[in-house]
Design a protein around this motif. Structure first.
Motif, PDB file in Angstrom:
ATOM      1  N   ILE A   1       0.858  -1.184   0.000  1.00  0.00           N
ATOM      2  CA  ILE A   1       0.000   0.000   0.000  1.00  0.00           C
ATOM      3  C   ILE A   1       0.893   1.232   0.000  1.00  0.00           C
ATOM      4  N   ARG A   2       0.740   2.070  -1.016  1.00  0.00           N
ATOM      5  CA  ARG A   2       1.591   3.251  -1.146  1.00  0.00           C
ATOM      6  C   ARG A   2       0.735   4.510  -1.133  1.00  0.00           C
ATOM      7  N   GLY A   3       1.297   5.583  -0.640  1.00  0.00           N
ATOM      8  CA  GLY A   3       0.569   6.847  -0.567  1.00  0.00           C
ATOM      9  C   GLY A   3       1.283   7.805   0.359  1.00  0.00           C
ATOM     10  N   GLY A   4       0.889   9.074   0.311  1.00  0.00           N
ATOM     11  CA  GLY A   4       1.537  10.100   1.106  1.00  0.00           C
ATOM     12  C   GLY A   4       1.195  10.008   2.576  1.00  0.00           C
ATOM     13  N   HIS A   5       1.868  10.846   3.376  1.00  0.00           N
ATOM     14  CA  HIS A   5       1.582  10.929   4.809  1.00  0.00           C
ATOM     15  C   HIS A   5       0.117  11.319   5.014  1.00  0.00           C
ATOM     16  N   GLY A   6      -0.570  10.587   5.912  1.00  0.00           N
ATOM     17  CA  GLY A   6      -1.917  10.985   6.290  1.00  0.00           C
ATOM     18  C   GLY A   6      -3.011  10.629   5.307  1.00  0.00           C
ATOM     19  N   THR A   7      -2.711   9.795   4.311  1.00  0.00           N
ATOM     20  CA  THR A   7      -3.745   9.446   3.325  1.00  0.00           C
ATOM     21  C   THR A   7      -4.667   8.331   3.811  1.00  0.00           C
ATOM     22  N   GLY A   8      -4.234   7.574   4.826  1.00  0.00           N
ATOM     23  CA  GLY A   8      -5.078   6.499   5.348  1.00  0.00           C
ATOM     24  C   GLY A   8      -4.627   5.113   4.933  1.00  0.00           C
ATOM     25  N   LYS A   9      -3.308   4.898   4.848  1.00  0.00           N
ATOM     26  CA  LYS A   9      -2.797   3.590   4.415  1.00  0.00           C
ATOM     27  C   LYS A   9      -3.136   2.501   5.419  1.00  0.00           C
ATOM     28  N   GLU A  10      -3.037   2.817   6.718  1.00  0.00           N
ATOM     29  CA  GLU A  10      -3.378   1.808   7.725  1.00  0.00           C
ATOM     30  C   GLU A  10      -4.862   1.480   7.681  1.00  0.00           C
ATOM     31  N   LEU A  11      -5.704   2.454   7.397  1.00  0.00           N
ATOM     32  CA  LEU A  11      -7.135   2.220   7.260  1.00  0.00           C
ATOM     33  C   LEU A  11      -7.414   1.265   6.100  1.00  0.00           C
ATOM     34  N   VAL A  12      -6.678   1.415   5.007  1.00  0.00           N
ATOM     35  CA  VAL A  12      -6.811   0.491   3.870  1.00  0.00           C
ATOM     36  C   VAL A  12      -6.420  -0.917   4.300  1.00  0.00           C
ATOM     37  N   ALA A  13      -5.324  -1.036   5.049  1.00  0.00           N
ATOM     38  CA  ALA A  13      -4.886  -2.351   5.535  1.00  0.00           C
ATOM     39  C   ALA A  13      -5.943  -2.971   6.444  1.00  0.00           C
ATOM     40  N   GLN A  14      -6.511  -2.178   7.354  1.00  0.00           N
ATOM     41  CA  GLN A  14      -7.552  -2.681   8.254  1.00  0.00           C
ATOM     42  C   GLN A  14      -8.778  -3.150   7.465  1.00  0.00           C
TER      43      GLN A  14
END
Length: 454
Positions: free
Chosen positions: A165-178
């Motif tokens: 999962i790639r993206g800038g700071h604060g985009t919600g990468k952990e939310l995508v993982a969850q």
């Protein structure tokens, strides 16, 4: 995943009999002839429930119970050949789930085991629910970028494929993982997250693979690592791009083999782990600079997902603001409504900190602004001299060929409705009557498209 029951009893006949009856009911079992041996097994194996005898040579069951409840969150059923009410009460106070007397009724054993495992599962699910609410753990928005992101998640989540999962700071990468984990077959177990940037290089092995007592200064007891904890579930490696080359080499071997030894240990441990990784760095550039291993990148990058910046989904800002406002209201900060002008100003901000920056600003405005409404002047005050983006330019006819049908239709609807609403000074009822649409339907469409009339 099959539940494994640990039987701790110095009578081998009892261990054999219990193992047999548990096997008939579909359980796996392990045995230990002493409390000390049982504690060692708990450090090494994934156990669902413990059957623990009270009277044993060496450490007795009550002392073992205290240690188990202190170090492991597992249901314990005490068994005794000469138990008393006082002993049963003491065991219960020390955290025992149930107390069974010898000679054992195998029907009661199985009933107690099933209920104990069910209770443990419910406690785990309840803990996960308390840690998160649906609104705080769902991807908000109806922009084309978010719709594409949701589609990717829906496709990959039910599989066991690894995801980068790639993206800038604060985009919600952990939310995508969850979200991927929540819709996977592994969702009954909690996802285990590791912030690779926050762990010192000298401790990364211990954190990921665990260690045995005495393996280094400060290792006062055996410890399970994150790979152990994620067995049968999902391991989320956050900020993988910040891991040192030395650590990358060690992780790569484990990822390839799904086998490892604890620090200071010699026994090989096998695990079944799905890996999700995230980074805000350009890993292709890091590979060219020699700071990230190409073989690790290719191992992780089975399915790549790019999380869009907030600037690429500005039409979602009104929905995000409403979501955050509801969350803060539930936390007792009061319910406040953002005016259309305030939302328009938020949509023009550049948002270098992405969704995290927006959430922080909404919380700040809710706390620091008086009254029930947040006006454009309030937003401008807290944004200060932050750079603004110009309103999105209309798409030229020739440019529609670059969009998918869904994107082009959405763009046209947005421009058409915005123009008609402006003709009527934002009057939804009048506009709905003119274009032949129900007022409620137009209101929902305006909200879904993130249209703000100024």
């Amino acid at each position: 995943m099959t539940n494994t029951i640990l039987i701790i009893d110095d009578e081998s006949a009892i261990c054999e009999a219990l193992s047999g009856i548990l096997a008939d009911e579909g359980f796996a079992s392990l045995t230990a002839s002493s409390a000390e041996e049982g504690l060692h097994v708990l450090e090494e194996k994934d156990i669902s429930l413990i059957l623990l005898d009270i009277w044993m040579p060496g450490m007795d069951g009550l002392e073992a119970l205290r240690l188990i409840k202190k170090r492991f969150d597992l249901p314990v059923i005490m068994i005794s050949g000469h138990g008393t009410i006082e002993t049963a009460v003491q065991a219960t106070r020390n955290g025992a789930y149930d107390f069974l007397e010898k000679p054992l009724s195998y029907d009661k054993v199985i009933l107690s085991v099933n209920k104990g495992i069910q209770l443990a599962r419910l406690k785990r699910e309840n803990r996960l629910l308390r840690e998160s609410s649906p609104s705080e753990n769902s991807i908000t928005g109806n922009s084309p970028a978010v719709l594409r992101l949701r589609e990717q998640i829906e496709r990959v989540a039910p599989t066991d494929a690894w995801v980068l999962i790639r993206g800038g700071h604060g985009t919600g990468k952990e939310l995508v993982a969850q979200t991927i984990h929540r819709y996977s077959a592994r969702c009954k177990q909690p996802m285990i997250a590791v912030n690779c940037a926050a762990i010192p290089e000298e401790l990364i092995e211990s954190e990921l693979f665990g260690h045995v007592k005495g393996s280094f200064t400060g290792a006062t007891e055996n410890k399970k690592g994150k790979f152990d904890q994620a067995n049968g579930s999902t391991l989320f490696l956050d900020e993988i791009g910040d891991m040192s080359l030395k650590s990358q080499a060690k992780v790569l071997r484990i990822l390839q083999e799904q086998k490892f030894e604890r620090v200071g240990g010699s026994r090989t441990i096998e695990v079944d782990v799905r890996v999700l990784a995230a980074t805000n760095k350009d890993l292709d550039e890091e590979i060219d600079k020699g700071t990230f291993r190409a073989d690790l990148f290719y191992r992780l990058n089975v399915v790549p997902i790019m999380v869009p910046d907030l600037l690429d989904r500005r039409e979602d800002i009104p929905l995000l603001v409403e979501d955050f406002s509801n969350q803060f209201s539930r936390k007792g900060l009061g319910r406040k409504k953002f005016t259309d002008e305030a939302l328009y100003l938020l949509q023009r901000h550049s948002w270098p900190g992405n969704v995290r920056e927006l959430r922080n600003l909404v919380e700040r405005l809710v706390i620091m602004t008086g009254g029930d409404h947040i006006e454009a002047a309030d937003v401008a005050l807290f944004l200060g001299n932050a750079p603004l983006q110009p309103p999105p330019a209309p798409v030229a006819d020739s440019d529609y060929r670059l969009l998918s049908f869904k994107e082009a239709r959405r763009q046209f609807e947005s421009e058409y409705l915005l123009a008609r609403l402006r003709e009527n000074d934002g009057n939804v009822s009048k506009t709905a009557e003119q274009i032949g649409m129900e007022r409620s339907h137009l209101h929902k469409k305006v909200k879904a498209l993130g249209i703000v009339v100024k």
